[in-house]
Structure formats: C-alpha cells, structure tokens
Design a protein around this motif. Structure first.
Motif, short mmCIF file in Angstrom:
data_model
loop_
_atom_site.label_atom_id
_atom_site.label_comp_id
_atom_site.label_asym_id
_atom_site.label_seq_id
_atom_site.Cartn_x
_atom_site.Cartn_y
_atom_site.Cartn_z
N SER A 2 1.13 -1.26 -0.50
CA SER A 2 -0.31 -0.36 0.06
C SER A 2 0.71 1.45 0.24
O SER A 2 1.91 1.43 0.50
CB SER A 2 -0.79 0.29 0.70
OG SER A 2 -1.60 1.04 1.51
N PHE A 48 -5.47 -3.15 6.69
CA PHE A 48 -6.47 -2.19 5.08
C PHE A 48 -5.49 -2.53 4.19
O PHE A 48 -6.36 -2.73 3.01
CB PHE A 48 -6.41 -0.99 5.58
CG PHE A 48 -7.12 -0.25 6.41
CD1 PHE A 48 -8.55 -1.57 6.66
CD2 PHE A 48 -7.35 0.59 7.47
CE1 PHE A 48 -9.97 -0.69 7.76
CE2 PHE A 48 -8.78 1.20 7.86
CZ PHE A 48 -10.08 0.37 7.63
N LYS A 91 -12.06 -2.73 1.91
CA LYS A 91 -11.91 -1.78 2.67
C LYS A 91 -12.81 -0.32 2.68
O LYS A 91 -13.30 -0.28 3.75
CB LYS A 91 -10.41 -1.05 2.21
CG LYS A 91 -10.10 0.21 3.27
CD LYS A 91 -8.60 0.80 3.10
CE LYS A 91 -8.74 1.83 3.65
NZ LYS A 91 -7.96 2.93 3.57
N MET A 145 -6.08 -5.59 2.17
CA MET A 145 -7.40 -5.35 1.94
C MET A 145 -8.15 -4.95 0.58
O MET A 145 -7.56 -3.91 0.12
CB MET A 145 -8.98 -4.57 2.78
CG MET A 145 -8.70 -5.46 4.23
SD MET A 145 -9.51 -4.42 4.98
CE MET A 145 -9.77 -5.44 6.43
N SER A 187 -9.79 -2.49 -2.39
CA SER A 187 -10.50 -1.00 -1.90
C SER A 187 -11.87 -1.76 -1.11
O SER A 187 -12.24 -0.94 -0.70
CB SER A 187 -10.69 -0.24 -3.37
OG SER A 187 -10.93 -1.03 -4.05
N ASP A 201 -1.62 2.06 6.49
CA ASP A 201 -2.79 1.22 6.50
C ASP A 201 -2.28 -0.13 6.57
O ASP A 201 -2.97 -1.33 6.76
CB ASP A 201 -3.25 1.11 4.33
CG ASP A 201 -4.58 1.45 4.79
OD1 ASP A 201 -4.55 2.96 5.52
OD2 ASP A 201 -4.61 1.76 3.17
N SER A 222 -14.44 0.81 6.66
CA SER A 222 -13.56 2.09 7.22
C SER A 222 -14.70 3.53 7.35
O SER A 222 -15.87 3.35 7.37
CB SER A 222 -13.26 2.72 5.43
OG SER A 222 -13.47 3.93 4.85
#
Length: 179
Positions: A134, A151, A159, A154, A156, A139, A163
């Motif tokens: 990332s 995060f 997340k 994961m 998108s 994250d 989130s």
C-alpha cells in the motif's frame, strides 16, 4: 450550486464519489493548522476554502489514535509517518506493550460560513507489523477488530465497506438527503 470535495488524493476522492456521485474534486492547497482536535483542523480548512471559491465544500481528516500514547498521534499521524514510518509506529506500540488503536475520520461539510456540519466515523483495531502492499499511509499497520487482514491487505471494496471514512460519509449522505 457546485459541490466540492477538496483533496489531491485520488483514492479518497474515488471513495467519496462512490457515495456522493454529484461531488466534484477540487485540488486546493489550503493551510492546515496543527492541533490534536481534528474537528478544529477541518473547520479551519473549510472556512479558508470558502474565501477562495463559491460552492459547498467537503473536507476530511483521518487520524490514528494509539491507546499506549493517550491518543497520539491522532491528527498528527501524517508527521509521525513522515518521520518514523510504519515500522517506527509499530515499534512504539510493540515496545509499550499496547497495540490497541482507533482510526477516525471527521468530515466537515460547509454549505456556507454559517452552516458547517461535522460527521464522524471510527473503527477500532490494533497496530501490527507492517503487512500488505500500500502507498496509502498507515494501512499496512492497521488491522481492524474482527479481521485478520490489515487495511493494506484488503482490496478497496473490502476496506471501503468497513472504513471509518465510509461510516462518516454515510452520515453525511443521510444528512444531505434529508435537507
């Protein structure tokens, strides 16, 4: 009237646009006060934005609060990341023996300088050894409660479904829809 989300971050804009399809991105370099209260930071930026352009504005601030540091770094996370990185942040919680953390997003929405509204979202988790690819801040070290992935690990969709930004955005969307 135009409706803008002020950010230069394409990932944040994509998430906001997925919830509020009519919003436009505006890249505007605004001064950012430093404070431990994220609401104060967001409000100052909104009021500054209103001096530059007409419209309704959204600004967000996402913070990371460590239990072991009584809430620091909080809104100062950007500077902690810049100086010690994710590994250094993990090392702090590891050395202090308390990896509990909370990620919070504050979204400010200004209809005008007299009508400023705030919406908060948060998710509890823990700070772990950096995992996942990332380029998105912290994250790789934040693992939400009840999940085995950070995060960064994961996709998108995963997340964004849980989130802190999505929680705050959903509150903003409900507010706008009920105006």
């Amino acid at each position: 009237m135009a409706f803008y989300f002020i950010t230069g971050n394409e990932n944040k804009f994509a998430e906001v646009k997925s919830v509020l399809p009519k919003v436009e991105q505006l890249v505007l370099d605004l001064p950012e006060i430093q404070d431990v209260d994220a609401t104060e930071i967001v409000e100052a930026k909104l009021l500054e934005a209103l001096k530059h352009k007409e419209g309704e504005f959204i600004i967000e601030d996402t913070s990371l609060y460590f239990n072991c540091l009584n809430g620091l770094p909080g809104p100062l996370i950007k500077w902690f990341l810049k100086t010690i990185g994710n590994q250094g942040l993990f090392n702090i919680t590891d050395k202090l023996g308390d990896n509990k953390a909370e990620a919070k997003t504050i979204i400010g929405y200004a209809e005008n300088k007299h009508q400023v509204h705030f919406f908060a979202g948060s998710i509890k988790g823990r700070i772990v050894f950096p995992r996942g690819d990332s380029n998105f801040g912290w994250d790789p070290i934040f693992q939400p409660e009840g999940y085995s992935k950070t995060f960064a690990e994961m996709n998108s969709e995963e997340k964004n479904a849980i989130s802190m930004r999505r929680i705050a955005l959903n509150k903003l969307k409900e507010f706008i829809n009920n105006k």
